[in-house]
Write a protein that holds these residues in place. Structure first.
Motif, PDB file in Angstrom:
ATOM      1  N   UNK A 144      38.045  32.284  33.477  1.00  0.00           N
ATOM      2  CA  UNK A 144      37.573  33.556  32.949  1.00  0.00           C
ATOM      3  C   UNK A 144      36.252  33.341  32.231  1.00  0.00           C
ATOM      4  N   UNK A 145      35.193  33.918  32.752  1.00  0.00           N
ATOM      5  CA  UNK A 145      33.888  33.870  32.094  1.00  0.00           C
ATOM      6  C   UNK A 145      33.697  35.150  31.293  1.00  0.00           C
ATOM      7  N   UNK A 146      33.594  35.021  29.981  1.00  0.00           N
ATOM      8  CA  UNK A 146      33.394  36.211  29.154  1.00  0.00           C
ATOM      9  C   UNK A 146      34.128  36.122  27.845  1.00  0.00           C
ATOM     10  N   UNK A 147      34.167  37.265  27.123  1.00  0.00           N
ATOM     11  CA  UNK A 147      34.744  37.283  25.801  1.00  0.00           C
ATOM     12  C   UNK A 147      36.160  37.814  25.729  1.00  0.00           C
ATOM     13  N   UNK A 148      36.446  38.905  26.466  1.00  0.00           N
ATOM     14  CA  UNK A 148      37.767  39.518  26.381  1.00  0.00           C
ATOM     15  C   UNK A 148      38.061  40.279  27.662  1.00  0.00           C
ATOM     16  N   UNK A 149      39.345  40.493  27.926  1.00  0.00           N
ATOM     17  CA  UNK A 149      39.780  41.322  29.043  1.00  0.00           C
ATOM     18  C   UNK A 149      39.671  42.787  28.603  1.00  0.00           C
ATOM     19  N   UNK A 150      38.927  43.562  29.328  1.00  0.00           N
ATOM     20  CA  UNK A 150      38.591  44.903  28.899  1.00  0.00           C
ATOM     21  C   UNK A 150      39.765  45.882  29.000  1.00  0.00           C
ATOM     22  N   UNK A 151      39.842  46.768  28.016  1.00  0.00           N
ATOM     23  CA  UNK A 151      40.869  47.805  28.017  1.00  0.00           C
ATOM     24  C   UNK A 151      40.800  48.637  29.291  1.00  0.00           C
ATOM     25  N   UNK A 152      39.576  49.039  29.671  1.00  0.00           N
ATOM     26  CA  UNK A 152      39.417  49.937  30.804  1.00  0.00           C
ATOM     27  C   UNK A 152      39.711  49.268  32.145  1.00  0.00           C
ATOM     28  N   UNK A 153      39.887  47.949  32.133  1.00  0.00           N
ATOM     29  CA  UNK A 153      40.198  47.219  33.360  1.00  0.00           C
ATOM     30  C   UNK A 153      41.612  46.630  33.328  1.00  0.00           C
ATOM     31  N   UNK A 154      42.471  47.265  32.540  1.00  0.00           N
ATOM     32  CA  UNK A 154      43.892  46.905  32.456  1.00  0.00           C
ATOM     33  C   UNK A 154      44.148  45.614  31.680  1.00  0.00           C
ATOM     34  N   UNK A 155      43.166  45.206  30.873  1.00  0.00           N
ATOM     35  CA  UNK A 155      43.362  44.124  29.916  1.00  0.00           C
ATOM     36  C   UNK A 155      43.909  42.829  30.499  1.00  0.00           C
ATOM     37  N   UNK A 156      44.835  42.227  29.764  1.00  0.00           N
ATOM     38  CA  UNK A 156      45.435  40.951  30.163  1.00  0.00           C
ATOM     39  C   UNK A 156      46.283  41.070  31.434  1.00  0.00           C
ATOM     40  N   UNK A 157      46.691  42.283  31.753  1.00  0.00           N
ATOM     41  CA  UNK A 157      47.587  42.467  32.901  1.00  0.00           C
ATOM     42  C   UNK A 157      46.871  42.347  34.245  1.00  0.00           C
ATOM     43  N   UNK A 158      45.548  42.532  34.227  1.00  0.00           N
ATOM     44  CA  UNK A 158      44.754  42.400  35.455  1.00  0.00           C
ATOM     45  C   UNK A 158      43.503  41.579  35.146  1.00  0.00           C
ATOM     46  N   UNK A 159      43.666  40.312  34.781  1.00  0.00           N
ATOM     47  CA  UNK A 159      42.501  39.508  34.375  1.00  0.00           C
ATOM     48  C   UNK A 159      41.525  39.294  35.521  1.00  0.00           C
ATOM     49  N   UNK A 160      40.251  39.436  35.234  1.00  0.00           N
ATOM     50  CA  UNK A 160      39.195  39.224  36.224  1.00  0.00           C
ATOM     51  C   UNK A 160      38.773  37.754  36.161  1.00  0.00           C
ATOM     52  N   UNK A 161      39.131  37.006  37.179  1.00  0.00           N
ATOM     53  CA  UNK A 161      39.024  35.549  37.152  1.00  0.00           C
ATOM     54  C   UNK A 161      38.139  35.030  38.276  1.00  0.00           C
ATOM     55  N   UNK A 162      37.906  33.710  38.240  1.00  0.00           N
ATOM     56  CA  UNK A 162      37.136  33.034  39.283  1.00  0.00           C
ATOM     57  C   UNK A 162      37.876  31.784  39.747  1.00  0.00           C
ATOM     58  N   UNK A 163      37.719  31.471  41.031  1.00  0.00           N
ATOM     59  CA  UNK A 163      38.059  30.154  41.529  1.00  0.00           C
ATOM     60  C   UNK A 163      36.902  29.214  41.190  1.00  0.00           C
ATOM     61  N   UNK A 164      37.173  27.930  41.163  1.00  0.00           N
ATOM     62  CA  UNK A 164      36.116  26.955  40.877  1.00  0.00           C
ATOM     63  C   UNK A 164      35.084  26.962  42.004  1.00  0.00           C
ATOM     64  N   UNK A 165      33.809  26.913  41.633  1.00  0.00           N
ATOM     65  CA  UNK A 165      32.713  26.899  42.589  1.00  0.00           C
ATOM     66  C   UNK A 165      31.883  25.644  42.358  1.00  0.00           C
ATOM     67  N   UNK A 166      31.912  24.724  43.302  1.00  0.00           N
ATOM     68  CA  UNK A 166      31.191  23.464  43.156  1.00  0.00           C
ATOM     69  C   UNK A 166      29.687  23.667  42.993  1.00  0.00           C
ATOM     70  N   UNK A 167      29.152  24.774  43.496  1.00  0.00           N
ATOM     71  CA  UNK A 167      27.714  25.029  43.381  1.00  0.00           C
ATOM     72  C   UNK A 167      27.328  25.520  41.990  1.00  0.00           C
ATOM     73  N   UNK A 168      28.291  26.008  41.232  1.00  0.00           N
ATOM     74  CA  UNK A 168      28.015  26.534  39.909  1.00  0.00           C
ATOM     75  C   UNK A 168      27.453  27.944  39.903  1.00  0.00           C
ATOM     76  N   UNK A 169      27.362  28.589  41.066  1.00  0.00           N
ATOM     77  CA  UNK A 169      26.786  29.924  41.149  1.00  0.00           C
ATOM     78  C   UNK A 169      27.818  31.021  40.847  1.00  0.00           C
ATOM     79  N   UNK A 170      29.043  30.806  41.229  1.00  0.00           N
ATOM     80  CA  UNK A 170      30.154  31.731  41.017  1.00  0.00           C
ATOM     81  C   UNK A 170      29.854  33.126  41.574  1.00  0.00           C
ATOM     82  N   UNK A 171      29.367  33.125  42.815  1.00  0.00           N
ATOM     83  CA  UNK A 171      29.162  34.356  43.563  1.00  0.00           C
ATOM     84  C   UNK A 171      30.183  34.381  44.702  1.00  0.00           C
ATOM     85  N   UNK A 172      30.949  35.445  44.767  1.00  0.00           N
ATOM     86  CA  UNK A 172      31.990  35.544  45.788  1.00  0.00           C
ATOM     87  C   UNK A 172      33.238  34.763  45.448  1.00  0.00           C
ATOM     88  N   UNK A 173      33.391  34.336  44.200  1.00  0.00           N
ATOM     89  CA  UNK A 173      34.566  33.557  43.791  1.00  0.00           C
ATOM     90  C   UNK A 173      35.507  34.360  42.901  1.00  0.00           C
TER      91      UNK A 173
END
Length: 486
Positions: A144-173
């Motif tokens: 999870x990149x960021x500060x908090x799970x947003x209320x308007x995005x269903x908070x902790x119940x729908x966390x917006x996450x990333x898979x690891x990206x070896x390139x470090x770009x984290x686009x499409x992950x």
């Protein structure tokens, strides 16, 4: 802009082990970090309202440092500088732009471990830049990149996450987790630990929870649930803060606007304790998985929070203050080689002292970019003081000093000065202001605080009427330009 160019790149290069060691000689490190947990929101540390059996078990086996502080923050998101300080072993005015970015000249703890043969893995919250994450960790999942799970995005119940990206770009992950955030992070950690016994190299697993940070409006379907009528208010509860500290209108304080009734606060505390218990349950799952690997006896375990939270204490709800409930943090270390179990140490220390401590414990060199102090002598029974005092800072409006059993806090809100002086031993809730009753002692603390600020290159000067420029509250754009390291 204040540009810092005092760090020599040659002296900050990654260092190698000073002696030949086999990969199996160094212990593993399991680092469990929670978000916004009060140091007293743990049953084993005296809170009779909350159920935390797994954290209690860690306290029973480790050394708990009961006077650990985060150095503070310059913006409302305390976790960003706190986590950057933790990862770099440096103080508030020694990290870049309040922790938003960790430059290459600052070797992170996992980066140093990685350079010395450790497998480094992370899951959960990273509040700095992508590049520093990838320098630090060779693998990760449910990030999870960021500060908090947003209320308007269903908070902790729908966390917006990333898979690891070896390139470090984290686009499409990116993806949306289907489980509560803490379970997603625990699942990733457990998956990593299952591979631990198959590799001879020691590991560092960094499990960075976002709980019990709000939103608190949706608890998961596991863990203990609390009812407001079954818990009690903190002894230092107040409906509202007695004066303007400069941050009464910040987001955290508007979750439950003041003045707050005791009934309102109890409802909020019930939700907060529910978050504490749910993350405790996930910590238990991770510890059980560690036991299953057979690696428990050669694994150092660290448990800490990035900062605390008021939750009604002193009339506040958030963490944008210098009271102990907000800048004091729970922190413990378990070293399986240390036979002293379940002990407490009241030495004054910073959270970022963990970096040099862990380097010392596993026998690798501490990078010259690190300014924290190793707690290893205290773990081994030393009684000498590591520090005589700690200084604390928030924004450009609050500064504090803790020395012996006293704390001095001074506020400058648009040129209005307010002073507080507390006897922490007699008044741990910081309710009885002794500034007028003990003016000479308070003045001595102020002088020492002013000295510490100058030593640590604080941009505020307590000897001037507004401390900084015209005294307006520092903006984000002004803040990020203050400390740039190259």
């Amino acid at each position: 802009m204040m540009t810092m160019k005092t760090l020599l790149s040659a002296s900050l290069a990654l260092t190698a082990l000073s002696s030949c060691q086999s990969e199996t000689e160094n212990p593993n490190i399991l680092f469990l970090l929670v978000d916004d947990m009060q140091s007293d929101a743990i049953a084993a540390l005296g809170n009779k309202n909350v159920y935390t059996p797994n954290i209690d078990g860690l306290i029973a086996k480790g050394v708990t440092f009961t006077r650990t502080y985060t150095n503070g923050a310059l913006c409302g998101a305390l976790s960003m500088p706190s986590r950057a300080m933790l990862m770099t072993g440096r103080g508030l005015f020694e990290v870049q732009s309040d922790g938003m970015k960790i430059p290459e000249c600052m070797v992170t703890l996992p980066e140093q471990l990685r350079a010395n043969g450790y497998r480094t893995f992370a899951t959960g919250k990273w509040h700095s830049d992508h590049a520093s994450f990838n320098r630090s960790f060779a693998a990760g999942e449910n990030i999870f990149f960021g500060g908090m799970h947003r209320y308007e995005k269903n908070g902790h119940c729908s966390p917006h996450l990333h898979h690891y990206d070896e390139t470090g770009q984290y686009k499409g992950t990116s993806f949306i987790g289907e489980e509560f955030s803490s379970k997603m992070f625990a699942d990733a950690a457990i998956g990593f630990l299952k591979t631990a016994a198959e590799d001879k190299a020691p590991f560092m697993a960094f499990v960075s929870f976002t709980s019990p940070h709000d939103p608190r409006n949706q608890l998961p379907d596991y863990g203990k649930k609390y009812k407001a009528e079954e818990i009690t208010l903190p002894p230092n509860f107040l409906p509202q803060h007695p004066f303007d500290n400069g941050e009464l209108a910040i987001r955290d304080e508007q979750i439950l606007p003041s003045p707050r009734s005791g009934e309102q606060l109890l409802e909020e505390l019930a939700l907060y304790y529910g978050m504490v218990s749910e993350v405790d349950e996930q910590i238990g799952r991770i510890l059980k998985a560690l036991d299953a690997t057979g690696e428990r006896d050669r694994t150092i375990i660290v448990f800490a929070s990035d900062n605390g939270l008021a939750m009604g204490q002193n009339g506040l709800l958030g963490k944008q203050s210098l009271y102990d409930h907000s800048v004091g943090v729970p922190m413990l270390i378990i070293d399986p080689r240390n036979k002293k179990q379940g002990t407490k140490n009241d030495a004054l220390c910073y959270l970022y002292d963990l970096y040099p401590t862990l380097c010392d414990m596993v026998g690798i060199e501490i990078p010259t970019s690190v300014t924290g102090l190793s707690l290893k002598p205290l773990l081994e029974g030393a009684t000498d003081k590591l520090r005589e005092d700690v200084f604390l800072a928030y924004s450009n409006q609050q500064r504090a000093l803790v020395k012996d059993n006293y704390k001095y806090i001074i506020y400058n809100v648009n040129g209005k000065i307010t002073e507080q002086f507390f006897d922490l031993k007699k008044d741990p809730g910081e309710m009885i202001n002794l500034a007028d009753a003990m003016p000479q002692k308070a003045s001595t603390y102020k002088k020492l605080l002013s000295q510490r600020l100058k030593e640590h290159q604080d941009f505020c000067n307590l000897d001037t009427p507004f401390w900084w420029e015209d005294g307006h509250k520092i903006t984000w754009n002004e803040l990020i330009k203050l400390y740039i390291f190259e």
